[in-house]
Design an enzyme around this catalytic site. Structure first.
Site, PDB file in Angstrom:
ATOM      1  N   GLY A   1     125.591  64.972  43.634  1.00 26.40           N
ATOM      2  CA  GLY A   1     126.245  65.371  42.376  1.00 26.40           C
ATOM      3  C   GLY A   1     126.968  64.203  41.722  1.00 26.40           C
TER       4      GLY A   1
ATOM      5  N   GLU B   1     127.670  64.634  47.222  1.00 23.58           N
ATOM      6  CA  GLU B   1     127.271  63.220  47.190  1.00 23.58           C
ATOM      7  C   GLU B   1     126.229  62.966  46.082  1.00 23.58           C
ATOM      8  OE1 GLU B   1     125.583  62.417  50.942  1.00 23.58           O
ATOM      9  OE2 GLU B   1     125.419  60.253  50.592  1.00 23.58           O
TER      10      GLU B   1
ATOM     11  N   GLU C   1     131.590  69.353  55.060  1.00 25.38           N
ATOM     12  CA  GLU C   1     130.655  70.472  55.037  1.00 25.38           C
ATOM     13  C   GLU C   1     129.608  70.274  56.139  1.00 25.38           C
ATOM     14  OE1 GLU C   1     128.201  70.842  51.495  1.00 25.38           O
ATOM     15  OE2 GLU C   1     128.856  72.930  51.449  1.00 25.38           O
TER      16      GLU C   1
ATOM     17  N   GLU D   1     126.757  72.448  40.702  1.00 25.67           N
ATOM     18  CA  GLU D   1     127.217  73.397  41.731  1.00 25.67           C
ATOM     19  C   GLU D   1     127.107  72.665  43.046  1.00 25.67           C
ATOM     20  OE1 GLU D   1     128.389  76.358  41.250  1.00 25.67           O
ATOM     21  OE2 GLU D   1     127.748  76.833  39.218  1.00 25.67           O
TER      22      GLU D   1
ATOM     23  N   CYS E   1     126.593  77.276  50.388  1.00 28.31           N
ATOM     24  CA  CYS E   1     127.694  76.425  49.939  1.00 28.31           C
ATOM     25  C   CYS E   1     129.036  77.141  49.982  1.00 28.31           C
ATOM     26  CB  CYS E   1     127.397  75.935  48.538  1.00 28.31           C
ATOM     27  SG  CYS E   1     126.859  77.277  47.487  1.00 28.31           S
TER      28      CYS E   1
ATOM     29  N   GLY F   1     123.448  71.257  44.749  1.00 36.88           N
ATOM     30  CA  GLY F   1     123.158  70.477  45.948  1.00 36.88           C
ATOM     31  C   GLY F   1     124.433  69.858  46.474  1.00 36.88           C
TER      32      GLY F   1
ATOM     33  N   LYS G   1     112.865  71.158  39.177  1.00 35.40           N
ATOM     34  CA  LYS G   1     112.368  70.524  40.404  1.00 35.40           C
ATOM     35  C   LYS G   1     112.944  71.230  41.626  1.00 35.40           C
ATOM     36  CE  LYS G   1     113.743  67.253  43.263  1.00 35.40           C
ATOM     37  NZ  LYS G   1     113.036  67.634  44.486  1.00 35.40           N
TER      38      LYS G   1
HETATM   39  P1  NAP Z   1     120.820  67.462  48.181  1.00 36.57           P
HETATM   40  O1  NAP Z   1     120.331  66.404  49.070  1.00 36.57           O
HETATM   41  O2  NAP Z   1     121.929  67.180  47.281  1.00 36.57           O
HETATM   42  O3  NAP Z   1     119.505  67.976  47.414  1.00 36.57           O
HETATM   43  C1  NAP Z   1     119.538  68.934  46.406  1.00 36.57           C
HETATM   44  C2  NAP Z   1     118.447  68.646  45.410  1.00 36.57           C
HETATM   45  O4  NAP Z   1     118.690  67.370  44.824  1.00 36.57           O
HETATM   46  C3  NAP Z   1     117.036  68.572  46.009  1.00 36.57           C
HETATM   47  O5  NAP Z   1     116.130  69.101  45.074  1.00 36.57           O
HETATM   48  C4  NAP Z   1     116.839  67.084  46.175  1.00 36.57           C
HETATM   49  O6  NAP Z   1     115.473  66.697  46.156  1.00 36.57           O
HETATM   50  C5  NAP Z   1     117.539  66.555  44.940  1.00 36.57           C
HETATM   51  N1  NAP Z   1     117.950  65.152  45.045  1.00 36.57           N
HETATM   52  C6  NAP Z   1     118.092  64.375  46.149  1.00 36.57           C
HETATM   53  N2  NAP Z   1     118.475  63.133  45.804  1.00 36.57           N
HETATM   54  C7  NAP Z   1     118.569  63.114  44.453  1.00 36.57           C
HETATM   55  C8  NAP Z   1     118.938  62.121  43.505  1.00 36.57           C
HETATM   56  N3  NAP Z   1     119.290  60.892  43.871  1.00 36.57           N
HETATM   57  N4  NAP Z   1     118.940  62.461  42.190  1.00 36.57           N
HETATM   58  C9  NAP Z   1     118.611  63.699  41.790  1.00 36.57           C
HETATM   59  N5  NAP Z   1     118.240  64.669  42.652  1.00 36.57           N
HETATM   60  C10 NAP Z   1     118.243  64.397  43.969  1.00 36.57           C
HETATM   61  O7  NAP Z   1     121.357  68.731  48.929  1.00 36.57           O
HETATM   62  P2  NAP Z   1     120.623  69.597  49.988  1.00 36.57           P
HETATM   63  O8  NAP Z   1     120.850  68.881  51.275  1.00 36.57           O
HETATM   64  O9  NAP Z   1     119.251  69.915  49.565  1.00 36.57           O
HETATM   65  O10 NAP Z   1     121.440  70.996  49.899  1.00 36.57           O
HETATM   66  C11 NAP Z   1     122.588  71.248  50.617  1.00 36.57           C
HETATM   67  C12 NAP Z   1     123.831  70.977  49.775  1.00 36.57           C
HETATM   68  O11 NAP Z   1     123.824  71.694  48.550  1.00 36.57           O
HETATM   69  C13 NAP Z   1     125.084  71.390  50.452  1.00 36.57           C
HETATM   70  O12 NAP Z   1     126.030  70.363  50.364  1.00 36.57           O
HETATM   71  C14 NAP Z   1     125.573  72.633  49.694  1.00 36.57           C
HETATM   72  O13 NAP Z   1     126.923  72.845  49.698  1.00 36.57           O
HETATM   73  C15 NAP Z   1     125.055  72.401  48.351  1.00 36.57           C
HETATM   74  N6  NAP Z   1     124.779  73.669  47.668  1.00 36.57           N
HETATM   75  C16 NAP Z   1     125.661  74.086  46.713  1.00 36.57           C
HETATM   76  C17 NAP Z   1     125.447  75.289  46.052  1.00 36.57           C
HETATM   77  C18 NAP Z   1     126.391  75.781  45.003  1.00 36.57           C
HETATM   78  O14 NAP Z   1     126.109  76.772  44.371  1.00 36.57           O
HETATM   79  N7  NAP Z   1     127.500  75.135  44.765  1.00 36.57           N
HETATM   80  C19 NAP Z   1     124.341  76.056  46.365  1.00 36.57           C
HETATM   81  C20 NAP Z   1     123.474  75.598  47.329  1.00 36.57           C
HETATM   82  C21 NAP Z   1     123.714  74.399  47.975  1.00 36.57           C
HETATM   83  P3  NAP Z   1     114.681  66.450  47.535  1.00 36.57           P
HETATM   84  O15 NAP Z   1     114.668  67.762  48.211  1.00 36.57           O
HETATM   85  O16 NAP Z   1     113.360  65.996  47.082  1.00 36.57           O
HETATM   86  O17 NAP Z   1     115.460  65.418  48.297  1.00 36.57           O
END
Ligand code: NAP
Ligand code: MG
Length: 511
Positions: free
Chosen positions: A244, A242, A396, A261, A295, A239, A185
């Site tokens: 996670g 939170e 962050e 991650e 990230c 992502g 997804k």
């Molecule tokens: P996010 O809100 O956590 O979303 C990431 C993914 O999770 C999206 O596909 C999102 O779908 C989905 N999602 C949202 N709520 C969910 C739930 N309750 N259950 C399962 N999946 C859910 O994060 P983001 O705002 O897109 O990305 C930024 C964050 O990702 C930052 O905190 C960054 O540090 C982290 N990140 C980490 C890495 C790493 O390698 N460690 C790499 C990239 C990013 P929707 O888009 O449909 O909401």
């Protein structure tokens, strides 16, 4: 959600080798964050659609054709897939640039070529010897023992918006290489590069139906179904920390394998003897690549008091020259942020930093240029007088905001660098590499770059200490996250005298 019926192309779900409309026929637009233009209408899967995708992946796994394929054959197939993707990489680059605000240079020099290298790495590993001997075992019985690695099953994979293509490759490539089936997804903001990739894969006809399924839709709806379904064996997520945490809790009900991650607030430490020209531009690269929406970004910059003033003057001078612009403009250094919400959140953090007492020696602003008014642009911010305990130094921000922290003595720097809930990455800049390695060893982070930053290799593991995640991606470590370990025991002596267990439960039954 409204059912938009614009002229923009409609994109459907990819389930069991076919494109299909979502059952509730809901679509939502995906936009270009540089211009606000609608690029496409994206199918919104609900729970029922998600179940169909999971079922397709389950059946394709249980059928055994893909899972039990000879490793060499699976490797050959994946290499052929990468060839097909490479031949159409410009289409993916275009999607990445428009949908996610990835600059033209970053798409063509980094995300797409690196994604292809990483996919090839796993195509090669698919042919890895799956059998490992265990050294001689004489107790409790003289026996030959070996370990086979086998695919886990159905892998659900959830991707963020910041590196949509690369993160999709990091998930699907090792999962497929290991013989699993996949339901993936993309993030709602950035579905197009993965959908383009799926179109290319579909056109090759190389993957059996159900092995690779793609669902678009809200994470809060699709995610819980993927994380709790008894038909799913593993969940891999990139992502926010939170989400996670939520995923881990949901996965607990069926004890799914989990790799995460998550976020970071990585320290970038300048030592007194650093090559300043390199370290200053390296610090800009560490923080402002993709406008800080990475990230592992080095968002806490530790500078020794002895060179502080000169370092900051030169750093600010260089940062002020970075050019904001549309992502598809080859002159652009910094593109837009992903969304209006992200822009607002970054502006709130800038306000918070000022309230907390930090000094904005470079203050980020929305640009005045007429052609940038419909995008989510903000120029870089550099805060000095930052205390490591401030919220801007601990949370962050995920935008172009750099926190500079002055230090007196290396012990002070190392203590503050580790004083965070995160542990994804770090940088150390010094002309004395031995000394820099010593510092690297003391930083609690999954990756430490010396005189460099963001150097992620196909062969090396990437992932987090502490609350930055669980498990590793890339290298052989990344493949093993998608393999179960099975021990097989073959005794060398099957005579009754060779079975010590006869004496434990059944000695009186002896003849
Ligand atoms: P996010 O809100 O956590 O979303 C990431 C993914 O999770 C999206 O596909 C999102 O779908 C989905 N999602 C949202 N709520 C969910 C739930 N309750 N259950 C399962 N999946 C859910 O994060 P983001 O705002 O897109 O990305 C930024 C964050 O990702 C930052 O905190 C960054 O540090 C982290 N990140 C980490 C890495 C790493 O390698 N460690 C790499 C990239 C990013 P929707 O888009 O449909 O909401
Ligand atoms: Mg978009």
């Amino acid at each position: 959600m409204p059912n938009h019926n614009g002229d923009a192309p409609h994109h459907n779900l990819y389930i069991n080798g076919e494109w299909r409309a979502p059952l509730a026929e809901q679509y939502r637009p995906t936009i270009d964050p540089s211009t606000g233009e609608t690029l496409g209408m994206i199918a919104q899967a609900d729970i029922e659609d998600t179940r169909l995708a999971i079922k397709a992946a389950r059946d394709a796994f249980d059928d055994g054709y893909w899972a039990q394929m000879a490793p060499g054959e699976r490797s050959r197939l994946l290499h052929a897939l990468v060839d097909a993707i490479e031949a159409r990489q410009d289409e993916i680059a275009e999607a990445e640039m428009r949908d996610g605000g990835c600059t033209w240079r970053k798409a063509y020099l980094l995300d797409i070529p690196v994604g292809l290298i990483h996919f090839r790495h796993f195509a090669k590993l698919a042919d890895m010897e799956p059998l490992e001997p265990v050294s001689q075992i004489t107790f409790p019985a003289m026996s030959y023992n070996f370990v086979v690695r086998e695919p886990i099953g159905v892998c659900a994979q959830i991707i963020p918006w910041n590196f949509p293509f690369l993160m999709a490759i990091w998930k699907m490539a090792p999962a497929l290489a290991a013989g699993n089936t996949v339901v993936i997804k993309p993030a709602t903001f950035t579905p197009l590069s993965l959908l383009k990739l799926t179109e290319i894969i579909h056109d090759t006809g190389l993957l059996p139906p159900g092995v690779f399924n793609v669902i678009t839709g809200p994470g809060q709806v699709v995610g819980p179904e993927l994380c709790t379904s008894p038909l799913v064996d593993k969940i891999a997520f990139t992502g926010s920390t939170e989400v996670g945490r939520e995923i881990m809790q949901q996965a607990a009900s069926t004890i799914k394998k989990v790799t995460l991650e998550l976020g970071g607030k990585s320290p970038n430490i300048i030592l007194e003897d650093a090559d300043l020209d390199l370290a200053i531009d390296g610090s800009l690269w560490a923080t402002f690549m993709h406008n800080g929406q990475a990230c592992e970004s080095g968002t806490r910059l530790f500078v020794p008091a002895s060179i502080y003033d000169e370092f900051i003057t030169r750093l600010v001078d260089r940062a002020a020259k970075l050019k904001l612009g549309h992502s598809s403009d080859g002159e652009t250094d910094l593109g837009p942020l992903i969304s209006a919400g992200q822009l607002k959140s970054v502006e709130e953090y800038i306000k918070l930093g000022i309230e907390e007492g930090a000094t904005p020696v470079l203050l980020g602003k929305r640009p005045d240029a007429a052609d940038l008014q419909n995008g989510y642009f903000i120029s870089p911010t550099i805060f000095t007088d930052v205390d490591n305990s401030m919220r801007i130094a601990q949370e962050e921000i995920f935008g172009p905001v750099l926190c500079v922290i002055k230090y007196n003595g290396l012990e002070d720097a190392i203590r503050m660098a580790n004083d965070t809930i995160y542990g994804l990455a770090a940088g150390v800049w010094s002309r004395d590499v031995d000394n820099a390695i010593g510092v690297a060893r003391r930083i609690q982070a999954g990756t430490v770059w010396i005189n460099d930053y963001h150097m992620i290799n196909a062969e090396a593991p990437f992932g987090g200490y502490k609350q930055s995640g669980i498990g590793r991606e890339l290298g052989t470590w990344g493949l093993k996250e998608y393999l179960e370990v099975k021990h097989i025991h073959v005794p060398l002596n099957n005579a009754r005298s060779g079975k010590f267990w006869f004496d434990i439960v059944t000695p009186q039954l002896a003849d």
